[in-house]
Scaffold this motif. Structure first.
Motif, PDB file in Angstrom:
ATOM      1  N   SER A  43       0.825  -1.220   0.000  1.00 51.88           N
ATOM      2  CA  SER A  43       0.000   0.000   0.000  1.00 51.88           C
ATOM      3  C   SER A  43       0.853   1.262   0.000  1.00 51.88           C
ATOM      4  CB  SER A  43      -0.918   0.005   1.217  1.00 51.88           C
ATOM      5  OG  SER A  43      -0.160   0.039   2.418  1.00 51.88           O
ATOM      6  N   LYS A  66     -10.259  -8.850   5.536  1.00 52.89           N
ATOM      7  CA  LYS A  66     -10.215  -7.963   4.373  1.00 52.89           C
ATOM      8  C   LYS A  66      -8.811  -7.395   4.163  1.00 52.89           C
ATOM      9  CE  LYS A  66     -15.052  -6.536   4.734  1.00 52.89           C
ATOM     10  NZ  LYS A  66     -15.998  -5.399   5.012  1.00 52.89           N
ATOM     11  N   GLU A  69      -6.737 -10.081   2.558  1.00 54.22           N
ATOM     12  CA  GLU A  69      -7.100 -10.294   1.143  1.00 54.22           C
ATOM     13  C   GLU A  69      -6.546  -9.180   0.261  1.00 54.22           C
ATOM     14  OE1 GLU A  69     -11.309 -10.551   1.199  1.00 54.22           O
ATOM     15  OE2 GLU A  69     -11.361 -12.493   2.252  1.00 54.22           O
ATOM     16  N   ARG A  70      -6.656  -7.943   0.713  1.00 49.28           N
ATOM     17  CA  ARG A  70      -6.147  -6.820  -0.085  1.00 49.28           C
ATOM     18  C   ARG A  70      -4.631  -6.884  -0.218  1.00 49.28           C
ATOM     19  NH1 ARG A  70      -9.652  -2.111   2.984  1.00 49.28           N
ATOM     20  NH2 ARG A  70     -11.736  -2.755   2.220  1.00 49.28           N
ATOM     21  N   SER A  71      -3.961  -7.214   0.862  1.00 50.67           N
ATOM     22  CA  SER A  71      -2.504  -7.309   0.807  1.00 50.67           C
ATOM     23  C   SER A  71      -2.063  -8.439  -0.104  1.00 50.67           C
ATOM     24  CB  SER A  71      -1.960  -7.527   2.229  1.00 50.67           C
ATOM     25  OG  SER A  71      -0.564  -7.615   2.226  1.00 50.67           O
ATOM     26  N   ARG A  74      -2.407  -7.383  -3.745  1.00 51.68           N
ATOM     27  CA  ARG A  74      -1.384  -6.449  -4.210  1.00 51.68           C
ATOM     28  C   ARG A  74      -0.022  -7.116  -4.390  1.00 51.68           C
ATOM     29  NH1 ARG A  74      -3.284  -3.102   0.264  1.00 51.68           N
ATOM     30  NH2 ARG A  74      -4.900  -1.666  -0.436  1.00 51.68           N
TER      31      ARG A  74
END
Length: 392
Positions: A43, A66, A69-71, A74
């Protein structure tokens, strides 16, 4: 002056560009809302903030999922979560919930976090959450003394010290009721009444005011109600003391080797309450050295050195206040019951060299030395030099 500078926004805090090895999360807790501040791999330097209702553990774990999952989306990698929160009114239950779910959790002493020394500094939950995040990342990088992390006690250890703490609170209430009864009677010219005597009700019925009258009806009714509350407190104190004695007896019988509390009771001048407080508030913990022992009780000196200025500010008072108070009381009693010990002789010699002055500061130094000596005694069996044991 450039008027645009007056409306310049506060710059977004920047974090280290070193690749992150985990998802770092800080929890800013309040009675109504939990503010979660996080910094995830992939991020950049952008931090995210989320709010959930206080006590919503399922919502907290849903947010963690969440973030994972986002990490992963990416970076293509799975990262663990490392969380931090301040020690406060919420206790340690959230920390235990996180650890039960295999999440690395830390509880920090909020007073150990460095803050700005400006006379007026901004303070909000958002700013505090970012400060916690920076502290956690510095701690995980191995920066020395960036903060002081709390050692979370086991649930049974935390519950065990309830007994001595409740007794202390009950004793304070008892003193308040005794003083109130004596104050009411003193206003009528009566100064020789002791509410803690067993014949308190009989003597109350016989009391006369300083001008020879019987106690007024409403005054007597109020005193009877005060005595009712006092007797209830006396029963509760007795019940707590029975629990304490039963706990000590169980510890003595269960341990294959002498329990610390039993070893303390073998020393002349150490009673049941002192032994229970020392055991439940401090000596149940593991310490690496004597400095940690003294620091935990807040009995370490605090120097002030700057240029040619060099003086002591007294003890830090940063540790356990109950243990510190008990040790200072015990230091005075040690002089009475263990006058031949090396520690008592050190105190007397120090006071003699100072011509009887600085007794208060010297007794604090004796309390520190005594605590370290007791720690060595219960952990390594090192007998305090010159100490007298109770005859069995």
């Amino acid at each position: 002056m450039n008027h645009k500078s007056l409306h310049r926004k506060t710059p977004t805090p920047r974090f280290s560009k070193r690749p992150l090895s985990a998802i770092f999360v800080s929890l800013e807790l309040s009675r109504s809302t939990w503010l979660i501040t996080s910094l995830s791999p992939g991020s950049g330097e952008k931090i995210s903030k989320h709010s959930i209702s206080a006590g919503d553990v399922s919502g907290l774990f849903s947010l963690f999922s969440k973030l994972r999952e986002r990490s992963h989306a990416r970076t293509g990698q799975a990262y663990p979560i490392v969380a931090i929160q301040e020690a406060g009114l919420d206790g340690f239950w959230i920390h235990r919930v996180l650890e039960k779910e295999a999440i690395e959790s830390h509880v920090v002493d909020p007073a150990s976090i460095a803050t700005s020394r400006r006379s007026r500094r901004a303070k909000t939950d958002r700013i505090d959450g970012e400060a916690l995040l920076r502290t956690l990342m510095a701690y995980k990088r191995g920066e020395p003394r960036v903060c002081s992390m709390a050692r979370v006690p086991l649930p049974e250890e935390e519950d065990r010290r309830r007994i001595t703490r409740e007794r202390k609170a009950l004793i304070i209430e008892r003193i308040a009721h005794v003083n109130r009864i004596k104050g009411l009677l003193f206003s009528q010219g009566i100064a020789n009444y002791e509410p803690l005597r067993k014949d308190r009700r009989q003597r109350l019925a016989e009391l006369q005011t300083g001008d020879g009258r019987m106690l007024p009806a409403h005054m007597k009714a109020q005193l009877c109600r005060e005595i009712d509350r006092l007797e209830l407190l006396l029963k509760q104190i007795k019940a707590v003391e029975d629990e304490r004695d039963a706990l000590i007896a169980a510890a003595q019988s269960a341990a294959a080797t002498p329990a610390p509390v039993a070893m303390l009771l073998d020393l002349k001048g150490v009673g049941t309450e002192f032994a229970a407080v020392l055991w439940s508030e401090g000596l149940f913990r593991h310490f690496d050295n004597r400095r940690q022992v003294a620091a935990y009780a807040g009995l370490t000196p605090t120097p002030w050195q700057s240029g040619s200025i060099d003086h002591e500010q007294g003890i830090s008072k940063a540790g356990n206040p109950r243990l510190r108070t008990t040790m200072i009381q015990m230091a005075w009693l040690w002089l009475r019951h263990q006058p031949s010990s090396a520690l008592a002789q050190w105190f007397n010699e120090r006071v003699r060299r100072n011509a009887g002055r600085l007794k208060r500061s010297t007794i604090v130094a004796l309390a520190r030395k005594l605590l370290v000596a007791l720690w060595k005694y219960v952990t390594a069996g090192v007998i305090i030099e010159g100490a007298v044991m109770k005859s069995k």
